[in-house]
Design an enzyme around this catalytic site. Structure first.
Site, PDB file in Angstrom:
ATOM      1  N   GLU A 259      10.504   1.890   9.980  1.00 45.88           N
ATOM      2  CA  GLU A 259      11.432   2.978   9.647  1.00 45.88           C
ATOM      3  C   GLU A 259      10.666   4.268   9.891  1.00 45.88           C
ATOM      4  O   GLU A 259       9.761   4.602   9.126  1.00 45.88           O
ATOM      5  CB  GLU A 259      11.878   2.893   8.183  1.00 45.88           C
ATOM      6  CG  GLU A 259      12.649   1.637   7.826  1.00 45.88           C
ATOM      7  CD  GLU A 259      14.033   1.592   8.443  1.00 45.88           C
ATOM      8  OE1 GLU A 259      14.517   2.640   8.919  1.00 45.88           O
ATOM      9  OE2 GLU A 259      14.612   0.503   8.471  1.00 45.88           O
TER      10      GLU A 259
ATOM     11  N   GLU B 192       9.975  16.584  14.668  1.00 46.96           N
ATOM     12  CA  GLU B 192      10.278  16.498  13.243  1.00 46.96           C
ATOM     13  C   GLU B 192       9.421  17.515  12.492  1.00 46.96           C
ATOM     14  O   GLU B 192       8.206  17.528  12.623  1.00 46.96           O
ATOM     15  CB  GLU B 192       9.954  15.080  12.771  1.00 46.96           C
ATOM     16  CG  GLU B 192      10.461  14.784  11.402  1.00 46.96           C
ATOM     17  CD  GLU B 192      10.197  13.350  10.999  1.00 46.96           C
ATOM     18  OE1 GLU B 192       9.093  12.855  11.251  1.00 46.96           O
ATOM     19  OE2 GLU B 192      11.109  12.730  10.422  1.00 46.96           O
TER      20      GLU B 192
ATOM     21  N   CYS C 234      13.632  11.793   5.921  1.00 48.51           N
ATOM     22  CA  CYS C 234      13.653  11.332   7.318  1.00 48.51           C
ATOM     23  C   CYS C 234      15.040  11.468   7.938  1.00 48.51           C
ATOM     24  O   CYS C 234      15.166  11.700   9.124  1.00 48.51           O
ATOM     25  CB  CYS C 234      13.174   9.889   7.391  1.00 48.51           C
ATOM     26  SG  CYS C 234      14.046   8.829   6.242  1.00 48.51           S
TER      27      CYS C 234
ATOM     28  N   LYS D 199       0.864  -1.189   0.000  1.00 51.10           N
ATOM     29  CA  LYS D 199       0.000   0.000   0.000  1.00 51.10           C
ATOM     30  C   LYS D 199       0.893   1.229   0.000  1.00 51.10           C
ATOM     31  O   LYS D 199       1.532   1.560   0.996  1.00 51.10           O
ATOM     32  CB  LYS D 199      -0.892   0.068   1.238  1.00 51.10           C
ATOM     33  CG  LYS D 199      -1.934   1.186   1.088  1.00 51.10           C
ATOM     34  CD  LYS D 199      -2.444   1.736   2.389  1.00 51.10           C
ATOM     35  CE  LYS D 199      -1.710   2.931   2.907  1.00 51.10           C
ATOM     36  NZ  LYS D 199      -1.729   4.135   2.059  1.00 51.10           N
TER      37      LYS D 199
HETATM   38  P1  NAD Z   1       2.423   8.529   7.637  1.00 49.99           P
HETATM   39  O1  NAD Z   1       2.778   7.744   8.835  1.00 49.99           O
HETATM   40  O2  NAD Z   1       1.328   9.510   7.742  1.00 49.99           O
HETATM   41  O3  NAD Z   1       2.024   7.582   6.422  1.00 49.99           O
HETATM   42  C1  NAD Z   1       2.870   6.554   5.970  1.00 49.99           C
HETATM   43  C2  NAD Z   1       2.018   5.456   5.367  1.00 49.99           C
HETATM   44  O4  NAD Z   1       1.227   4.886   6.410  1.00 49.99           O
HETATM   45  C3  NAD Z   1       1.055   5.937   4.293  1.00 49.99           C
HETATM   46  O5  NAD Z   1       0.946   4.951   3.301  1.00 49.99           O
HETATM   47  C4  NAD Z   1      -0.254   6.055   5.059  1.00 49.99           C
HETATM   48  O6  NAD Z   1      -1.399   5.899   4.250  1.00 49.99           O
HETATM   49  C5  NAD Z   1      -0.135   4.888   6.024  1.00 49.99           C
HETATM   50  N1  NAD Z   1      -0.963   5.016   7.222  1.00 49.99           N
HETATM   51  C6  NAD Z   1      -1.437   6.146   7.805  1.00 49.99           C
HETATM   52  N2  NAD Z   1      -2.181   5.836   8.892  1.00 49.99           N
HETATM   53  C7  NAD Z   1      -2.175   4.486   8.984  1.00 49.99           C
HETATM   54  C8  NAD Z   1      -2.765   3.566   9.911  1.00 49.99           C
HETATM   55  N3  NAD Z   1      -3.518   3.982  10.928  1.00 49.99           N
HETATM   56  N4  NAD Z   1      -2.532   2.250   9.723  1.00 49.99           N
HETATM   57  C9  NAD Z   1      -1.767   1.812   8.702  1.00 49.99           C
HETATM   58  N5  NAD Z   1      -1.195   2.640   7.791  1.00 49.99           N
HETATM   59  C10 NAD Z   1      -1.395   3.960   7.938  1.00 49.99           C
HETATM   60  O7  NAD Z   1       3.778   9.199   7.156  1.00 49.99           O
HETATM   61  P2  NAD Z   1       3.971  10.159   5.909  1.00 49.99           P
HETATM   62  O8  NAD Z   1       3.388  11.478   6.293  1.00 49.99           O
HETATM   63  O9  NAD Z   1       3.532   9.502   4.670  1.00 49.99           O
HETATM   64  O10 NAD Z   1       5.561  10.248   5.843  1.00 49.99           O
HETATM   65  C11 NAD Z   1       6.288  11.137   6.617  1.00 49.99           C
HETATM   66  C12 NAD Z   1       6.897  10.443   7.807  1.00 49.99           C
HETATM   67  O11 NAD Z   1       7.618   9.293   7.394  1.00 49.99           O
HETATM   68  C13 NAD Z   1       7.884  11.287   8.532  1.00 49.99           C
HETATM   69  O12 NAD Z   1       7.676  11.163   9.920  1.00 49.99           O
HETATM   70  C14 NAD Z   1       9.230  10.695   8.160  1.00 49.99           C
HETATM   71  O13 NAD Z   1      10.249  10.880   9.052  1.00 49.99           O
HETATM   72  C15 NAD Z   1       8.892   9.272   8.014  1.00 49.99           C
HETATM   73  N6  NAD Z   1       9.845   8.607   7.136  1.00 49.99           N
HETATM   74  C16 NAD Z   1      10.739   7.735   7.678  1.00 49.99           C
HETATM   75  C17 NAD Z   1      11.679   7.121   6.881  1.00 49.99           C
HETATM   76  C18 NAD Z   1      12.686   6.162   7.433  1.00 49.99           C
HETATM   77  O14 NAD Z   1      13.241   5.403   6.646  1.00 49.99           O
HETATM   78  N7  NAD Z   1      12.947   6.133   8.697  1.00 49.99           N
HETATM   79  C19 NAD Z   1      11.693   7.392   5.534  1.00 49.99           C
HETATM   80  C20 NAD Z   1      10.769   8.287   5.017  1.00 49.99           C
HETATM   81  C21 NAD Z   1       9.833   8.879   5.838  1.00 49.99           C
END
Ligand code: NAD
Length: 472
Positions: A246, A379, A280, A171
């Site tokens: 991650e 962040e 990130c 997804k």
């Molecule tokens: P997010 O957590 O909002 O969403 C990430 C994914 O999770 C999306 O596909 C979203 O639809 C899904 N999601 C949202 N709520 C969910 C739930 N309740 N259950 C299951 N899935 C759900 O994050 P984002 O806004 O897309 O990305 C930004 C964040 O990601 C930042 O905090 C960033 O630091 C982190 N990030 C981390 C890494 C890493 O490798 N450590 C890399 C990139 C981004």
């Protein structure tokens, strides 16, 4: 390129979604709707997981050389689509084309190439006394990915999972799903066996939760925010499913007093602003020893001025918009709060000029940031750099480690041994000394609330393996 997609990818073919309101995709530079994808349901996830489960035994038993050959074909298909992928990332995320080409597209191709090689050479069984220790694929993987590096975040899960012999239900983020469709076009052309990889688009609360809580998903591999990671871990805990997380970061760039300051600040600002700060691993806290602090602030302000905002397709643009209007508001609030908490604005700011159209925030540098304040702890995920003065090496280490995150970081010093001593004391998953390049084969992941487990290279492959001891 077809930007309105109405199908999921299930069991080796495009499968029409049952209808319902599609999810619109916006161009953050023009604010216009540029595409749409279906909003999946828990039933769609059931179908995808069933296909992945049915394909698992066959894929797990496939000869490693054949699995490597499949990944090699996928690499070729993706390479043929590299230009379209870069343009699609520009369209749905706003990354400047040069970065979309080199980083957003080039990096995942490199990662995939690495896994072609690793798939062909699986870890050999180990003899431990009278035991033979073997690695086996963990099973069906549910992969949930964010929007900031829409292809890389997927490939960093898909490639090792497939190399290990797992099958996958993906997804992607609902903000940037079009790039994922190009990947699945490539998967289809590469002729991966039916059910080995499946795509269900949709929202996190519906499709994401259905994957994380699905009784037939053996490992949930998630990249995204710490808050969502926590929710996923709770859902997986009910059935003791494995999770790889991650998550977020607030990484420190530690500049010691004997550093090549001009380079350290220039590279540090560039790292903080990469992809409009939506990275990130971004070094969002710059820690500078007091003897060089004022000099560093001058350099940082000048460097920030060089980040021209504009159309990401224009070669002169160094900074595109943020992914969404909501993200822009969040980032602006962080800046305003950082200033209210005593930070001193030295570049950008909430009222600095930005293009009228598009979700832009000016590249911003804030000095004298209190290490305990929200700007130093939370962040931001925007082009905002917090600069903090430190007294000496011990103080730098203490401030760097004063974070609930621990994903990345940097140390700069003219004395590499000194830099290494400081690097070893940082509680974080990766540290770059004097601007050393990113290594896509090195383990990637976080300490503390930055996550669980490691991606990339052979450490990443291990995440998708169970370990079995056979006594003889
Ligand atoms: P997010 O957590 O909002 O969403 C990430 C994914 O999770 C999306 O596909 C979203 O639809 C899904 N999601 C949202 N709520 C969910 C739930 N309740 N259950 C299951 N899935 C759900 O994050 P984002 O806004 O897309 O990305 C930004 C964040 O990601 C930042 O905090 C960033 O630091 C982190 N990030 C981390 C890494 C890493 O490798 N450590 C890399 C990139 C981004």
């Amino acid at each position: 390129m077809d930007l309105v997609r109405t199908d999921f990818y299930l069991d080796g073919r495009w499968a029409p979604a049952d209808g319902g309101q599609p999810l619109e995709v916006h161009n953050p530079t023009t604010e216009e709707v540029v595409g749409a994808v279906p909003a999946g349901t828990a039933d769609d996830v059931d179908r995808a997981v069933a296909a992945a489960r049915a394909a698992f035994d066959g894929w797990a038993a496939t000869d490693p050389a054949d699995r490597a050959a499949h990944l090699d074909r996928l690499h070729a298909e993706l390479t043929a689509r590299a230009y379209d992928i870069a343009r699609t990332v520009v369209l749905e995320l706003g990354t400047p084309l040069k970065v979309a080409t080199r980083v957003q597209t080039g990096l995942p191709l490199t990662v995939l190439r690495g896994y072609v090689d690793l798939a062909a050479r699986p870890p050999a069984p180990q003899a431990v006394g009278n035991s033979l220790v073997v690695r086996e694929p963990v099973g069906v993987v549910g992969a949930i990915t964010p929007w900031n590096y829409p292809l890389h975040q997927i490939v960093a899960k898909l490639a090792p999972a497939l190399a290990a012999g797992c099958t996958v239900v993906l997804k992607p983020s609902e903000l940037t799903p079009l790039t994922a469709y190009l990947l699945f076009d490539a998967i289809h052309s590469a002729g991966l066996p039916p059910g080995v990889v499946n795509l269900v688009t949709g929202t996190g609360p519906v499709v994401g939760e259905a994957i994380a809580g699905h009784p037939d998903v053996d490992l949930v591999s998630f990249t995204g925010s710490t808050a969502t990671g926590r929710r996923i871990a709770h859902l997986a805990a009910d059935r003791i499913a494995r999770v790889a997380l991650e998550l977020g970061g607030k990484s420190a760039n530690v500049i010691l007093d004997d550093a090549d300051l001009a380079t350290a600040v220039k590279v540090g600002v560039g790292n903080a602003f990469l992809n409009s700060g939506q990275t990130c691993t971004a070094w969002t806290r710059m820690l500078v020893q007091r003897a060089r602090y004022d000099e560093a602030l001058d350099l940082a302000a000048k460097a920030a001025e060089g980040y021209h905002l504009g159309d990401p397709l224009d070669p002169g643009t160094r900074l595109g918009p943020l992914v969404s209007a909501q993200q822009r508001e969040r980032v602006r609030k962080h800046i305003t709060r950082g200033l209210a908490d005593g930070g001193r604005l030295i570049a950008g700011g909430p009222d600095a000029p930005v293009p009228q159209q598009g979700w832009f925030v000016a590249p911003t540098v804030i000095a004298d940031v209190d290490p305990d304040s929200a700007l130093a702890q939370e962040e931001v995920f925007g082009p905002v750099l917090a600069v903090i003065p430190v007294d000496d090496d011990d103080h730098a280490v203490a401030v760097a480690n004063n974070s609930r995150y621990g994903l990345a970081g940097a140390v700069w010093s003219g004395d590499e041994e000194r830099a290494l001593r400081v690097a070893r004391r940082l509680r974080t998953g990766a540290v770059d000394i004097n601007g050393a390049p990113f290594n896509p084969m090195a383990p990637f992941g976080g300490y503390k609330q930055s996550g669980l487990g490691r991606e990339l290279g052979h450490h990443g492959l291990e995440e998708f393996c169970e370990v079995k001891a056979i006594q003889r």
